[in-house]
Design an enzyme around this catalytic site. Sequence first.
Site, PDB file in Angstrom:
ATOM      1  N   HIS A 125      49.066 -17.814 -46.072  1.00 37.76           N
ATOM      2  CA  HIS A 125      47.895 -18.671 -45.945  1.00 37.76           C
ATOM      3  C   HIS A 125      46.758 -17.905 -45.274  1.00 37.76           C
ATOM      4  O   HIS A 125      46.981 -16.955 -44.536  1.00 37.76           O
ATOM      5  CB  HIS A 125      48.230 -19.915 -45.131  1.00 37.76           C
ATOM      6  CG  HIS A 125      49.081 -20.901 -45.868  1.00 37.76           C
ATOM      7  ND1 HIS A 125      49.304 -22.161 -45.388  1.00 37.76           N
ATOM      8  CD2 HIS A 125      49.756 -20.832 -47.045  1.00 37.76           C
ATOM      9  CE1 HIS A 125      50.078 -22.829 -46.227  1.00 37.76           C
ATOM     10  NE2 HIS A 125      50.375 -22.033 -47.243  1.00 37.76           N
ATOM     11  N   GLU A 170      44.725 -18.682 -42.845  1.00 42.92           N
ATOM     12  CA  GLU A 170      44.711 -18.696 -41.383  1.00 42.92           C
ATOM     13  C   GLU A 170      45.685 -17.667 -40.813  1.00 42.92           C
ATOM     14  O   GLU A 170      45.382 -17.021 -39.817  1.00 42.92           O
ATOM     15  CB  GLU A 170      45.067 -20.096 -40.849  1.00 42.92           C
ATOM     16  CG  GLU A 170      44.098 -21.183 -41.247  1.00 42.92           C
ATOM     17  CD  GLU A 170      44.465 -21.912 -42.533  1.00 42.92           C
ATOM     18  OE1 GLU A 170      44.116 -23.096 -42.648  1.00 42.92           O
ATOM     19  OE2 GLU A 170      45.108 -21.299 -43.427  1.00 42.92           O
ATOM     20  N   CYS A 177      47.021 -26.697 -42.689  1.00 44.07           N
ATOM     21  CA  CYS A 177      48.221 -27.483 -42.964  1.00 44.07           C
ATOM     22  C   CYS A 177      48.894 -27.943 -41.678  1.00 44.07           C
ATOM     23  O   CYS A 177      48.835 -27.278 -40.645  1.00 44.07           O
ATOM     24  CB  CYS A 177      49.191 -26.695 -43.839  1.00 44.07           C
ATOM     25  SG  CYS A 177      49.811 -25.160 -43.139  1.00 44.07           S
ATOM     26  N   CYS A 195      49.839 -23.824 -40.295  1.00 47.27           N
ATOM     27  CA  CYS A 195      48.629 -23.143 -39.840  1.00 47.27           C
ATOM     28  C   CYS A 195      48.021 -23.817 -38.616  1.00 47.27           C
ATOM     29  O   CYS A 195      47.501 -23.129 -37.732  1.00 47.27           O
ATOM     30  CB  CYS A 195      47.620 -23.051 -40.976  1.00 47.27           C
ATOM     31  SG  CYS A 195      48.170 -21.915 -42.270  1.00 47.27           S
TER      32      CYS A 195
END
Length: 145
Positions: free
Chosen positions: A51, A53, A76, A86
């Site tokens: 992801h 992040e 998320c 995240c």
Amino acid sequence: MSPDETHMRRAIALAETHVGRTGENPSVGCVIVQDGQVVGEGVTGEGGRPHAEELALAQAGEAARGATAYVTLEPCGARSSGAAACSTRLVSAGVARVVVACEDPSVFAAGQGAERLRAAGVAVETGLLADEARRLYAAYRPAGT
């Protein structure tokens, strides 16, 4: 243009580079800024992981503590893979503020990410350049919706 808009536009530009290349996951851009300087950037990896992040936090390292994260889609709150969400990663890194362009209706987010951040004392702002970011997610079909 405000610094917030400048950094969110950069996050949107990052996300644009992987639209259509992230599997079922949306392409998200994340920019981490400390004292006016970009200390980390990330975009969702091809196939959907890692992801954005995660990548931005890894690049920022300790500079993420007290920083602002600009994210095109709500971080998320849970992961289908079982990895740390995240929102949890942002809290653990000590990010002080998260600016989000668009909310994520997925069952893995749907307010959970923002709520976890707020519960940990992180300032959360939503809607910055939402109209510009929303076009990134025209084909995104969130899980559980």
